[in-house]
Motif scaffolding. Sequence first.
Motif, mmCIF file in Angstrom:
data_model
loop_
_atom_site.group_PDB
_atom_site.id
_atom_site.type_symbol
_atom_site.label_atom_id
_atom_site.label_comp_id
_atom_site.label_asym_id
_atom_site.label_seq_id
_atom_site.Cartn_x
_atom_site.Cartn_y
_atom_site.Cartn_z
ATOM 1 N N LEU A 47 0.830 -1.206 0.000
ATOM 2 C CA LEU A 47 0.000 0.000 0.000
ATOM 3 C C LEU A 47 0.865 1.256 0.000
ATOM 4 N N LEU A 48 1.930 1.254 0.790
ATOM 5 C CA LEU A 48 2.825 2.419 0.835
ATOM 6 C C LEU A 48 3.528 2.616 -0.501
ATOM 7 N N ALA A 49 3.959 1.525 -1.129
ATOM 8 C CA ALA A 49 4.633 1.629 -2.422
ATOM 9 C C ALA A 49 3.677 2.171 -3.485
ATOM 10 N N ILE A 50 2.434 1.705 -3.461
ATOM 11 C CA ILE A 50 1.443 2.196 -4.431
ATOM 12 C C ILE A 50 1.140 3.671 -4.168
ATOM 13 N N SER A 51 1.053 4.056 -2.897
ATOM 14 C CA SER A 51 0.753 5.459 -2.593
ATOM 15 C C SER A 51 1.863 6.382 -3.063
ATOM 16 N N ASN A 52 3.100 5.888 -3.072
ATOM 17 C CA ASN A 52 4.231 6.689 -3.534
ATOM 18 C C ASN A 52 4.381 6.683 -5.054
ATOM 19 N N ASN A 53 3.832 5.652 -5.716
ATOM 20 C CA ASN A 53 3.977 5.528 -7.159
ATOM 21 C C ASN A 53 2.828 4.689 -7.711
ATOM 22 N N PRO A 54 1.711 5.319 -8.076
ATOM 23 C CA PRO A 54 0.551 4.570 -8.565
ATOM 24 C C PRO A 54 0.817 3.747 -9.829
ATOM 25 N N GLN A 55 1.894 4.028 -10.534
ATOM 26 C CA GLN A 55 2.199 3.287 -11.762
ATOM 27 C C GLN A 55 3.280 2.235 -11.536
ATOM 28 N N ILE A 56 3.533 1.891 -10.279
ATOM 29 C CA ILE A 56 4.586 0.931 -9.944
ATOM 30 C C ILE A 56 4.255 -0.445 -10.530
ATOM 31 N N SER A 57 5.281 -1.137 -10.981
ATOM 32 C CA SER A 57 5.082 -2.462 -11.578
ATOM 33 C C SER A 57 4.898 -3.518 -10.488
ATOM 34 N N ASN A 58 4.320 -4.643 -10.882
ATOM 35 C CA ASN A 58 4.156 -5.747 -9.938
ATOM 36 C C ASN A 58 5.504 -6.256 -9.442
ATOM 37 N N ALA A 59 6.504 -6.273 -10.304
ATOM 38 C CA ALA A 59 7.836 -6.727 -9.902
ATOM 39 C C ALA A 59 8.428 -5.788 -8.845
ATOM 40 N N SER A 60 8.234 -4.487 -9.021
ATOM 41 C CA SER A 60 8.727 -3.523 -8.028
ATOM 42 C C SER A 60 7.956 -3.649 -6.726
ATOM 43 N N LEU A 61 6.661 -3.908 -6.822
ATOM 44 C CA LEU A 61 5.870 -4.128 -5.611
ATOM 45 C C LEU A 61 6.373 -5.359 -4.869
ATOM 46 N N VAL A 86 -7.901 -0.687 -6.307
ATOM 47 C CA VAL A 86 -8.636 -1.008 -7.536
ATOM 48 C C VAL A 86 -7.596 -1.152 -8.638
ATOM 49 N N ARG A 87 -7.841 -2.103 -9.509
ATOM 50 C CA ARG A 87 -6.928 -2.362 -10.624
ATOM 51 C C ARG A 87 -7.720 -2.238 -11.912
ATOM 52 N N THR A 88 -7.193 -1.427 -12.821
ATOM 53 C CA THR A 88 -7.863 -1.201 -14.097
ATOM 54 C C THR A 88 -6.836 -1.259 -15.227
ATOM 55 N N PRO A 89 -7.275 -1.665 -16.401
ATOM 56 C CA PRO A 89 -6.349 -1.662 -17.544
ATOM 57 C C PRO A 89 -5.938 -0.236 -17.889
ATOM 58 N N HIS A 90 -4.700 -0.079 -18.282
ATOM 59 C CA HIS A 90 -4.205 1.216 -18.747
ATOM 60 C C HIS A 90 -4.973 1.590 -20.009
ATOM 61 N N PRO A 91 -5.404 2.854 -20.127
ATOM 62 C CA PRO A 91 -6.222 3.233 -21.290
ATOM 63 C C PRO A 91 -5.500 3.112 -22.633
ATOM 64 N N ARG A 95 -1.815 -4.216 -21.929
ATOM 65 C CA ARG A 95 -1.178 -5.214 -21.070
ATOM 66 C C ARG A 95 -0.801 -4.651 -19.709
ATOM 67 N N ILE A 96 -0.839 -3.344 -19.549
ATOM 68 C CA ILE A 96 -0.465 -2.716 -18.276
ATOM 69 C C ILE A 96 -1.719 -2.571 -17.417
ATOM 70 N N ILE A 97 -1.611 -3.053 -16.186
ATOM 71 C CA ILE A 97 -2.707 -2.903 -15.224
ATOM 72 C C ILE A 97 -2.305 -1.814 -14.231
ATOM 73 N N MET A 98 -3.154 -0.818 -14.114
ATOM 74 C CA MET A 98 -2.888 0.278 -13.174
ATOM 75 C C MET A 98 -3.504 -0.085 -11.822
ATOM 76 N N THR A 99 -2.784 0.204 -10.759
ATOM 77 C CA THR A 99 -3.240 -0.091 -9.404
ATOM 78 C C THR A 99 -3.324 1.205 -8.627
ATOM 79 N N GLU A 100 -4.491 1.461 -8.050
ATOM 80 C CA GLU A 100 -4.692 2.675 -7.264
ATOM 81 C C GLU A 100 -5.274 2.328 -5.909
#
Length: 149
Positions: A47-61, A86-91, A95-100
């Motif tokens: 959650l902290l990593a996502i809050s600092n970077n909403p476009q962070i990759s799953n590997a970085s998470l 919430v996870r949504t496809p990048h517009p 292939r990129i899933i955005m996590t917010e």
Amino acid sequence: MSMRKMNPSSGEAWIGYSLKITQHRLRQRLEAELTGIGVSASQNAVLLAISNNPQISNASLARAAFVTPQSMQGMLVTLERDGFIVRTPHPEHGRIIMTELTEKGKAAAQAGIIAAETVERQMLIGLTDDEARLLGDLLRRCADALEAA
């Protein structure tokens, strides 16, 4: 370094063993602090990593939470199911899933920061400010030396 035989039960332990004991107790205290928030220490790190970077990759998470990418996928499913993200496809990139973070996720991340700060203060209570800074510097140097090896 001497080649003396180490005996952890006598109090003469490897520094690495002392680090592991400290890390284990730190994790236990953090888990206890996070119980009321409804997340684990690993989930809190996510959650902290996502809050600092909403476009962070799953590997970085996965790296931020010290878990495998496979475990991260399961963790994200759980966090989404429980209403923290919430996870949504990048517009533009299918292939990129955005996590917010949801509002619940933002509140949990903020509470997680407070929990981590509380536990860290407890851990450092027996040290002066200078000693705490020195400990942090020494641990970073040790980590850097292992990274370079």
